[in-house]
Motif scaffolding. Structure first.
Motif, PDB file in Angstrom:
ATOM      1  N   ALA A 145      81.617  48.988  21.817  1.00  0.00           N
ATOM      2  CA  ALA A 145      81.224  50.101  22.149  1.00  0.00           C
ATOM      3  C   ALA A 145      79.921  50.198  21.371  1.00  0.00           C
ATOM      4  O   ALA A 145      79.328  51.141  22.079  1.00  0.00           O
ATOM      5  CB  ALA A 145      82.071  51.413  21.462  1.00  0.00           C
ATOM      6  N   ALA A 146      80.041  50.079  20.191  1.00  0.00           N
ATOM      7  CA  ALA A 146      78.713  49.435  19.271  1.00  0.00           C
ATOM      8  C   ALA A 146      77.631  49.142  19.762  1.00  0.00           C
ATOM      9  O   ALA A 146      76.557  49.678  19.364  1.00  0.00           O
ATOM     10  CB  ALA A 146      78.913  48.469  18.243  1.00  0.00           C
ATOM     11  N   SER A 147      77.299  48.432  20.729  1.00  0.00           N
ATOM     12  CA  SER A 147      76.228  48.597  21.646  1.00  0.00           C
ATOM     13  C   SER A 147      76.150  48.750  23.002  1.00  0.00           C
ATOM     14  O   SER A 147      74.724  48.794  23.710  1.00  0.00           O
ATOM     15  CB  SER A 147      76.210  46.549  22.199  1.00  0.00           C
ATOM     16  OG  SER A 147      77.345  47.091  23.973  1.00  0.00           O
ATOM     17  N   LEU A 148      76.936  50.434  22.864  1.00  0.00           N
ATOM     18  CA  LEU A 148      76.317  51.433  23.504  1.00  0.00           C
ATOM     19  C   LEU A 148      76.435  52.927  23.006  1.00  0.00           C
ATOM     20  O   LEU A 148      77.196  53.078  22.940  1.00  0.00           O
ATOM     21  CB  LEU A 148      77.040  51.363  24.703  1.00  0.00           C
ATOM     22  CG  LEU A 148      76.885  50.070  25.884  1.00  0.00           C
ATOM     23  CD1 LEU A 148      78.686  50.736  26.317  1.00  0.00           C
ATOM     24  CD2 LEU A 148      75.983  50.404  26.664  1.00  0.00           C
ATOM     25  N   ALA A 149      74.657  53.074  22.360  1.00  0.00           N
ATOM     26  CA  ALA A 149      75.407  54.187  21.627  1.00  0.00           C
ATOM     27  C   ALA A 149      75.237  54.937  21.955  1.00  0.00           C
ATOM     28  O   ALA A 149      74.661  56.040  23.184  1.00  0.00           O
ATOM     29  CB  ALA A 149      73.268  54.191  20.946  1.00  0.00           C
ATOM     30  N   GLY A 150      76.600  55.667  21.791  1.00  0.00           N
ATOM     31  CA  GLY A 150      76.714  57.510  22.022  1.00  0.00           C
ATOM     32  C   GLY A 150      77.878  57.146  23.450  1.00  0.00           C
ATOM     33  O   GLY A 150      77.951  58.046  24.585  1.00  0.00           O
ATOM     34  N   GLY A 151      77.876  55.970  23.890  1.00  0.00           N
ATOM     35  CA  GLY A 151      78.563  55.694  25.230  1.00  0.00           C
ATOM     36  C   GLY A 151      77.432  56.298  26.463  1.00  0.00           C
ATOM     37  O   GLY A 151      76.725  56.516  26.536  1.00  0.00           O
ATOM     38  N   PRO A 152      78.750  55.367  27.178  1.00  0.00           N
ATOM     39  CA  PRO A 152      77.975  55.401  28.863  1.00  0.00           C
ATOM     40  C   PRO A 152      77.996  56.776  29.361  1.00  0.00           C
ATOM     41  O   PRO A 152      79.095  57.444  30.549  1.00  0.00           O
ATOM     42  CB  PRO A 152      78.822  54.682  29.508  1.00  0.00           C
ATOM     43  CG  PRO A 152      80.429  54.756  29.114  1.00  0.00           C
ATOM     44  CD  PRO A 152      79.949  55.326  27.536  1.00  0.00           C
ATOM     45  N   GLY A 153      77.044  57.744  29.414  1.00  0.00           N
ATOM     46  CA  GLY A 153      77.673  59.078  29.932  1.00  0.00           C
ATOM     47  C   GLY A 153      77.130  59.172  30.638  1.00  0.00           C
ATOM     48  O   GLY A 153      77.216  59.809  32.501  1.00  0.00           O
ATOM     49  N   ALA A 154      76.278  57.753  31.728  1.00  0.00           N
ATOM     50  CA  ALA A 154      75.727  57.750  32.986  1.00  0.00           C
ATOM     51  C   ALA A 154      75.466  56.387  32.842  1.00  0.00           C
ATOM     52  O   ALA A 154      75.268  55.215  32.205  1.00  0.00           O
ATOM     53  CB  ALA A 154      74.247  58.472  33.422  1.00  0.00           C
ATOM     54  N   GLY A 155      75.192  56.052  34.652  1.00  0.00           N
ATOM     55  CA  GLY A 155      74.958  54.516  35.680  1.00  0.00           C
ATOM     56  C   GLY A 155      75.751  54.527  36.504  1.00  0.00           C
ATOM     57  O   GLY A 155      76.734  55.345  36.559  1.00  0.00           O
ATOM     58  N   ARG A 156      75.100  53.655  37.168  1.00  0.00           N
ATOM     59  CA  ARG A 156      75.866  53.367  38.789  1.00  0.00           C
ATOM     60  C   ARG A 156      76.870  52.846  38.389  1.00  0.00           C
ATOM     61  O   ARG A 156      77.588  51.649  37.891  1.00  0.00           O
ATOM     62  CB  ARG A 156      75.011  52.602  39.045  1.00  0.00           C
ATOM     63  CG  ARG A 156      75.194  52.019  41.104  1.00  0.00           C
ATOM     64  CD  ARG A 156      74.745  51.732  41.447  1.00  0.00           C
ATOM     65  NE  ARG A 156      74.740  50.894  42.896  1.00  0.00           N
ATOM     66  CZ  ARG A 156      74.561  50.292  43.830  1.00  0.00           C
ATOM     67  NH1 ARG A 156      74.137  48.730  42.699  1.00  0.00           N
ATOM     68  NH2 ARG A 156      75.301  49.609  45.338  1.00  0.00           N
ATOM     69  N   ILE A 157      77.781  52.679  39.455  1.00  0.00           N
ATOM     70  CA  ILE A 157      79.149  52.539  38.806  1.00  0.00           C
ATOM     71  C   ILE A 157      79.668  52.245  41.138  1.00  0.00           C
ATOM     72  O   ILE A 157      79.313  53.116  42.145  1.00  0.00           O
ATOM     73  CB  ILE A 157      80.549  53.363  39.109  1.00  0.00           C
ATOM     74  CG1 ILE A 157      82.165  53.081  39.273  1.00  0.00           C
ATOM     75  CG2 ILE A 157      80.477  55.044  39.342  1.00  0.00           C
ATOM     76  CD1 ILE A 157      83.240  53.849  38.552  1.00  0.00           C
ATOM     77  N   TRP A 158      79.833  51.459  41.546  1.00  0.00           N
ATOM     78  CA  TRP A 158      80.163  51.071  43.010  1.00  0.00           C
ATOM     79  C   TRP A 158      81.127  49.751  43.126  1.00  0.00           C
ATOM     80  O   TRP A 158      81.564  48.719  42.411  1.00  0.00           O
ATOM     81  CB  TRP A 158      78.513  50.735  43.291  1.00  0.00           C
ATOM     82  CG  TRP A 158      78.228  49.215  42.462  1.00  0.00           C
ATOM     83  CD1 TRP A 158      77.491  49.078  41.316  1.00  0.00           C
ATOM     84  CD2 TRP A 158      78.387  47.804  43.120  1.00  0.00           C
ATOM     85  NE1 TRP A 158      77.425  47.642  41.199  1.00  0.00           N
ATOM     86  CE2 TRP A 158      77.380  46.840  41.941  1.00  0.00           C
ATOM     87  CE3 TRP A 158      79.060  47.238  44.367  1.00  0.00           C
ATOM     88  CZ2 TRP A 158      77.827  44.966  41.828  1.00  0.00           C
ATOM     89  CZ3 TRP A 158      78.319  45.794  44.428  1.00  0.00           C
ATOM     90  CH2 TRP A 158      77.765  44.880  43.681  1.00  0.00           C
ATOM     91  N   LEU A 159      81.419  49.398  44.361  1.00  0.00           N
ATOM     92  CA  LEU A 159      81.904  48.675  44.964  1.00  0.00           C
ATOM     93  C   LEU A 159      82.221  48.555  46.117  1.00  0.00           C
ATOM     94  O   LEU A 159      81.639  48.931  47.309  1.00  0.00           O
ATOM     95  CB  LEU A 159      83.789  48.938  44.815  1.00  0.00           C
ATOM     96  CG  LEU A 159      84.482  48.310  44.723  1.00  0.00           C
ATOM     97  CD1 LEU A 159      85.883  47.689  44.402  1.00  0.00           C
ATOM     98  CD2 LEU A 159      84.736  48.096  46.376  1.00  0.00           C
ATOM     99  N   ALA A 160      81.861  46.654  46.674  1.00  0.00           N
ATOM    100  CA  ALA A 160      81.793  46.416  47.874  1.00  0.00           C
ATOM    101  C   ALA A 160      82.756  45.410  48.507  1.00  0.00           C
ATOM    102  O   ALA A 160      83.525  45.034  47.620  1.00  0.00           O
ATOM    103  CB  ALA A 160      80.300  46.031  48.312  1.00  0.00           C
ATOM    104  N   VAL A 161      82.697  45.645  49.813  1.00  0.00           N
ATOM    105  CA  VAL A 161      83.445  44.559  50.492  1.00  0.00           C
ATOM    106  C   VAL A 161      83.539  44.122  51.602  1.00  0.00           C
ATOM    107  O   VAL A 161      82.509  44.388  52.130  1.00  0.00           O
ATOM    108  CB  VAL A 161      85.205  45.661  51.407  1.00  0.00           C
ATOM    109  CG1 VAL A 161      86.356  44.504  51.802  1.00  0.00           C
ATOM    110  CG2 VAL A 161      85.659  46.258  50.302  1.00  0.00           C
ATOM    111  N   ASN A 162      83.156  42.238  51.439  1.00  0.00           N
ATOM    112  CA  ASN A 162      82.540  41.974  52.702  1.00  0.00           C
ATOM    113  C   ASN A 162      81.384  42.006  52.107  1.00  0.00           C
ATOM    114  O   ASN A 162      80.816  41.695  53.489  1.00  0.00           O
ATOM    115  CB  ASN A 162      82.858  41.455  53.474  1.00  0.00           C
ATOM    116  CG  ASN A 162      85.054  41.813  52.741  1.00  0.00           C
ATOM    117  OD1 ASN A 162      85.080  40.012  53.016  1.00  0.00           O
ATOM    118  ND2 ASN A 162      85.713  41.917  54.045  1.00  0.00           N
ATOM    119  N   GLY A 163      80.355  42.350  50.904  1.00  0.00           N
ATOM    120  CA  GLY A 163      79.169  42.484  51.326  1.00  0.00           C
ATOM    121  C   GLY A 163      78.588  44.247  51.586  1.00  0.00           C
ATOM    122  O   GLY A 163      77.534  44.786  51.135  1.00  0.00           O
TER     123      GLY A 163
END
Length: 234
Positions: A145-163
Motif C-alpha cells: 500500500a505504501a506504493s499507492l498514496a491514499g489507496g486505489p480510489g479509481a482505475g480501470r478494472i477489467w476481464l477478458a475471455v479469449n481476448g
C-alpha cells in the motif's frame, strides 16, 4: 505439545518485486458492490448495505498458469475484483483510519459455481459450496500500500475471455470504497494480519469453459493471465 499430524502449509501469496510471501489467514468477499452488477444480479444497489461471504484461505492460488475446472458444476463463472490485504488487525475500525490497516493490494478472480449458487438461493441454503471450493480464488502478486498514496480510489478494472472483454469498469464505481469495506468487515470480525478482502465486481460476469484463456487486471495494481483446465472426469 506435539500435533497429532503435521500441520498443512500456510497459504501465501507472492509479493510483487520481492522474494517475500504474504501469509493468508482467511478470505472475506463483498457481494454486489458495483451498482451495475447488483442490478445484473437482480438487486437494488440503493438499498443494500455491504454484506460478506467467505472463502477458506487455502482457496487461493496464483492467477497464472492453469486454474483447474472444479467438480459438480456445469457453469463456472468469473468475477474480477480488487483484493485488499490486511496488515494490521483490529475490530470496529473507523473508516477514517481503515486504510492504515491495509498492507497491500492485488487483483483476484472470484470463481463461482453459479448453478450451485442458484440452487442454494432457491432453497435458502448457504452459498459455501458455490463460492468456497478448492482453487476458487486466483490472485496476482500483492503490491504494498505504501506504493499507492491514499489507496486505489479509481482505475480501470477489467476481464477478458479469449481476448474478448467481458467486464470493464472503474474502481470509482464501487458503492462502498475500500475504507468503508474494511470498516464494515471489522464490525463483524476482528480483522488480523493475513486477512484478504475481495471488494466486489463490476457487471459482465459470465461463464468460462475448459481451455478458455482468462486475462484482466486493475490499473496500477496488477494483471493476470491464466487458462481454465480440463473438466474433471465424470
Amino acid at each position: 505439545m506435539t500435533y497429532v499430524f503435521s500441520p498443512t502449509a500456510v497459504p501465501s501469496l507472492a509479493v510483487a518485486g520481492s522474494a517475500d510471501l504474504f501469509p493468508v489467514r482467511r478470505i472475506l468477499c463483498v457481494g454486489r458492490n458495483y451498482a451495475d452488477h447488483a442490478r445484473e444480479m437482480g438487486s437494488d444497489p440503493d438499498r443494500e448495505p455491504p454484506f460478506f461471504f467467505s472463502k477458506p484461505g487455502d482457496a487461493i492460488l496464483p492467477a497464472s498458469g492453469t486454474v483447474p475446472y472444479p467438480t459438480q458444476t456445469s457453469r463456472l463463472e468469473y468475477e474480477v475484483e480488487l483484493v485488499v490485504a490486511i496488515g494490521v488487525g483490529g475490530s470496529s475500525i473507523p473508516a477514517t483510519s481503515a486504510l492504515d490497516h491495509v498492507w497491500g493490494y492485488g487483483v483476484g478472480v472470484d470463481l463461482t459455481r453459479r448453478d450451485l449458487q442458484q440452487q442454494a438461493k432457491d432453497t435458502r441454503r448457504p452459498w459455501d459450496v458455490s463460492k468456497g471450493f478448492d482453487a476458487s480464488a486466483p490472485v496476482t502478486p500483492l503490491i504494498p500500500a505504501a506504493s499507492l498514496a491514499g489507496g486505489p480510489g479509481a482505475g480501470r478494472i477489467w476481464l477478458a475471455v479469449n481476448g474478448g472483454v467481458q467486464q470493464d469498469g472503474d474502481l470509482a464505481d464501487m458503492i462502498w470504497p475500500v475504507a468503508d469495506i474494511v470498516a464494515a468487515a471489522s464490525r463483524s470480525w476482528r480483522l488480523a494480519p493475513g486477512d484478504l478482502i475481495f471488494t466486489g465486481t463490476p457487471s459482465g460476469v459470465g461463464p468460462v469453459s475448459p481451455g478458455d484463456a482468462v486475462t484482466g487486471g486493475v490499473a496500477g495494481i496488477g494483471s493476470f493471465e491464466f487458462t481454465i483446465g480440463a473438466a474433471p472426469a465424470a
